[in-house]
Structures are given as C-alpha cells and as structure tokens.
Enzyme design. Structure first.
Site, short mmCIF file in Angstrom:
data_model
loop_
_atom_site.label_atom_id
_atom_site.label_comp_id
_atom_site.label_asym_id
_atom_site.label_seq_id
_atom_site.Cartn_x
_atom_site.Cartn_y
_atom_site.Cartn_z
N ASP A 243 0.85 -1.19 0.00
CA ASP A 243 0.00 0.00 0.00
C ASP A 243 0.89 1.25 0.00
O ASP A 243 1.81 1.36 0.83
CB ASP A 243 -0.87 -0.04 1.28
N HIS B 3 -7.90 10.03 3.75
CA HIS B 3 -7.36 9.06 4.70
C HIS B 3 -7.65 9.44 6.16
O HIS B 3 -7.81 10.62 6.47
CB HIS B 3 -5.84 8.93 4.51
N ASN C 88 -10.25 0.60 -0.28
CA ASN C 88 -9.29 0.48 0.82
C ASN C 88 -9.89 0.88 2.16
O ASN C 88 -10.43 1.99 2.29
CB ASN C 88 -8.09 1.41 0.57
P1 13P Z 1 -8.86 4.89 5.54
O1 13P Z 1 -7.95 5.73 6.37
O2 13P Z 1 -10.09 5.63 5.14
O3 13P Z 1 -9.17 3.58 6.17
O4 13P Z 1 -8.09 4.57 4.16
C1 13P Z 1 -7.14 3.54 4.10
C2 13P Z 1 -6.35 3.56 2.85
O5 13P Z 1 -6.65 4.22 1.88
C3 13P Z 1 -5.14 2.73 2.81
O6 13P Z 1 -4.39 2.94 1.66
O1 G3H Z 2 -3.32 5.02 3.67
C1 G3H Z 2 -2.63 4.70 4.63
C2 G3H Z 2 -2.96 3.47 5.39
O2 G3H Z 2 -4.07 3.67 6.23
C3 G3H Z 2 -1.74 2.97 6.12
O3 G3H Z 2 -1.46 3.75 7.23
O4 G3H Z 2 0.94 4.35 7.08
O5 G3H Z 2 -0.25 4.31 9.27
O6 G3H Z 2 0.28 2.18 8.07
P1 G3H Z 2 -0.02 3.65 7.95
ZN ZN Z 3 -4.50 4.92 0.88
#
Ligand code: 13P
Ligand code: G3H
Ligand code: ZN
Length: 322
Positions: free
Chosen positions: A83, A181, A267
């Site tokens: 990701d 996000h 996601n």
């Molecule tokens: P959320 O923060 O809305 O759960 O999105 C997660 C995401 O896009 C991870 O790539």
């Molecule tokens: O888009 C980001 C995901 O929610 C991952 O978050 O970088 O805190 O693991 P993180």
């Molecule tokens: Zn994301």
C-alpha cells in the site's frame, strides 16, 4: 491456494458490479479477524501492507502471517499488496519478497515524473508476474508519512487518465473523488450536521468517477481513504477515556454505489483501527484488573471480524464471489 494477483479478481468484480475489499494488516489479530470474515462469507480478499506496517512488524513476519492465512483459508483467493509504495526500491523489495501486487504512489510528483516512476515499477513488476496500482490526484489526510491538507488535495483530472495508463502500463488506478485518509476526513467547515449533531461530509464526486470510467472502459479503479468511521466505535472510544471529537468518514451508501460502477478495490484501514481501539478501551474500563493480552485482543479480533463481514456483505458486495 497460493497468493494470487488481482487480475482475475478485478475482471470479475468489474463485470459483476462489486468491489474487492483491501484491508491493511499490521499484526496477527488483524490478519485473523479479516481472513476469518472472508472465509465465512466466501469473499476474495486483498491484504495490504504499508511502509509503516513493514517498519512496525517486519516484512518477513507480515508475509508469513499472510501465507498462514492462505493455508487456513484454502478456498478464497488472497492478494498480498504493498500500500502506498513510496519509491522504486520499496516496490522492488516487496516484489522480490513475495508480494503479488504493489502500489507505486508518485501522485504527489508532477504528472511526467509520476509517469516515469510508475513505468519503471510496472516494467520490473510485470517481469516478475506482479501487478501494479498507480495513483493520479491527491487525497486529503494522511498518506503514510505524507500529510496532505484538505486545501492541497485535488480531484483526479479525467483528461489525464488515458495518457497516464497508456504510458505507464499500470494495472489499476487510484483516483481522488473526495475520499480522504484517516478518521478525521473532513473539517466541520466542510460538512453539515444531521439532527444528532453528527457531521455529514460533502458527497463523493461521482461525475469525476463517471468521466474517468468513460475514458477507461473495463479498467479497474481504486478508492483509497474509504473508511466510514463507524460512530458506534467513535462513541465506544469516547465513552472509555478516548477523545475523538468530530471523527467522520465516507457514508457506506456512497461506497456501495461506487462498487457497482468501475471501482474494483476499496481500501479500508481506519475502521479496523477504531474497532480494535474501541474494543480494547472498553475492555479495560470494564476489567481494570486484567493484564493478559489474549483476553483483550480476543474481543478486538472478534469485532474486526464482524466489521469486515459487514463490509464484505453490505458495502463491497463481494460475499460469495471467491
Ligand atoms: P482509511 O484511512 O479511510 O481507512 O483509508 C485507508 C487507505 O486508503 C489505505 O491505503
Ligand atoms: O493510507 C494509509 C494506510 O491507512 C496505512 O497507514 O501508514 O499508518 O500504516 P499507515
Ligand atoms: Zn491509501
């Protein structure tokens, strides 16, 4: 079955009018909660790992946890996806290290540079049987370590997508249509309030999605930042010592609609974090004497499972599609 790529999954999702859930994993309980839900409702699954997750849990532990899930759930196809890969090196490390899908997120770079970096990742990935998600447009909120303010976020420009996909050869495209996000997706000023005083966010830009889809027929679109921030868990957190005022997410009906269109991957991460944190906070309020991690992680894992089941059935529409 062994880990798969998302190629077949997305084809079926596009034709079937549903989306595959992509859930972020950081530890064993999260992997178990998600995969037990998918196994129970027979849904295909994408388990995704961020740069932060790799730094926290270590690449090998995460790969082995996901491989364990493929053994425990032999009948559902599972993709292991990077990701928000920040650069070629991170993508290469995941491609070499057992992932079946990577995202290269060069969306903060100028258009030509985004194409150049994405193309390089696609060439390496495809040579190794791995698929690539790219991003055009910028979401507000927290993208791994990159904080993007609401003012800086920009919707995807539909007129750019054909050139981008043709020149990069990417397999799926994340676009910005108003998702964001984290658990604080919108400021109070961007929202209205309903009768209960809960913030109601601005609607997603379905016009942008439709224009992109028209230009890329049959091509899988990805939505990031798609947690709905369930108010039951925000309340549970706030009633048990937490402080999360005005946490607000994307309404589930809008995600449901997106899933019936060209969006093949949605996601979700923050919702799982809220379920886990709310459950653990409540557990400690009710049992201040307990200290065995298994006792508080067990209900947290169970609530993640219930939440994921709900998403798979009612939001993504992918239950029974494995
Ligand atoms: P959320 O923060 O809305 O759960 O999105 C997660 C995401 O896009 C991870 O790539
Ligand atoms: O888009 C980001 C995901 O929610 C991952 O978050 O970088 O805190 O693991 P993180
Ligand atoms: Zn994301």
């Amino acid at each position: 079955m062994p880990l798969v790529t998302s190629t077949e999954m997305f084809k079926k999702a596009y034709d079937g009018g549903y989306a595959v859930g992509a859930f972020n994993v950081n530890n064993m309980e999260i992997v178990q909660g998600i995969t037990e839900a998918a196994r129970e409702v027979n849904a295909p699954l994408i388990l995704q790992v961020s740069k932060g997750a790799r730094a926290y849990a270590n690449h090998t532990y995460l790969v082995k946890l996901v491989e364990a899930a493929t053994i425990e759930c032999p009948n559902i196809p599972i993709v292991l996806h990077l990701d928000h890969g920040p650069d070629f090196e991170t993508c290469k490390s995941c491609i070499d290290g057992g992932f079946t899908s990577v995202m290269i997120d060069a969306s903060s770079k100028p258009f030509a540079e985004n194409i150049e970096i994405t193309k390089k990742v696609v060439e390496y990935a495809h040579d190794h049987g791995v698929v690539v998600e790219a991003e055009l447009g910028t979401l507000a909120g927290v993208e791994d370590e990159v904080k993007v303010s609401a003012e800086d976020s920009s919707y995807t420009h539909p007129e750019e997508v054909e050139e981008f996909v043709t020149k990069t050869g990417c397999d799926s495209l994340a676009i910005a249509i108003g998702t964001s996000h984290g658990a604080y997706k919108f400021t109070a000023a961007q929202c209205t309030r309903n009768e209960q005083g809960i913030l109601v966010p601005p609607p997603l830009r379905f016009d942008v999605l439709e224009e992109v889809s028209k230009r890329l027929p049959g091509f899988p679109i990805v939505l990031h930042g798609s947690s709905s921030v369930p108010q039951e868990y925000v309340k549970m957190i706030n009633e048990n010592g937490g402080k999360m005022p005005d946490a607000v997410g994307i309404p589930e009906e809008q995600l449901r609609k997106a899933a019936t269109l060209s969006v093949c991957k949605i996601n979700i991460d923050s919702d799982l974090r809220l379920a886990m944190t709310g459950t653990i906070r409540q557990f400690f309020s009710e049992h201040p004497d307990k200290f065995d991690p298994r006792e508080y992680l067990k209900p947290a894992r169970a609530n993640i499972k219930e939440l994921v089941k709900h998403k798979l059935i009612n939001v993504l529409g992918c239950a029974g599609k494995a």
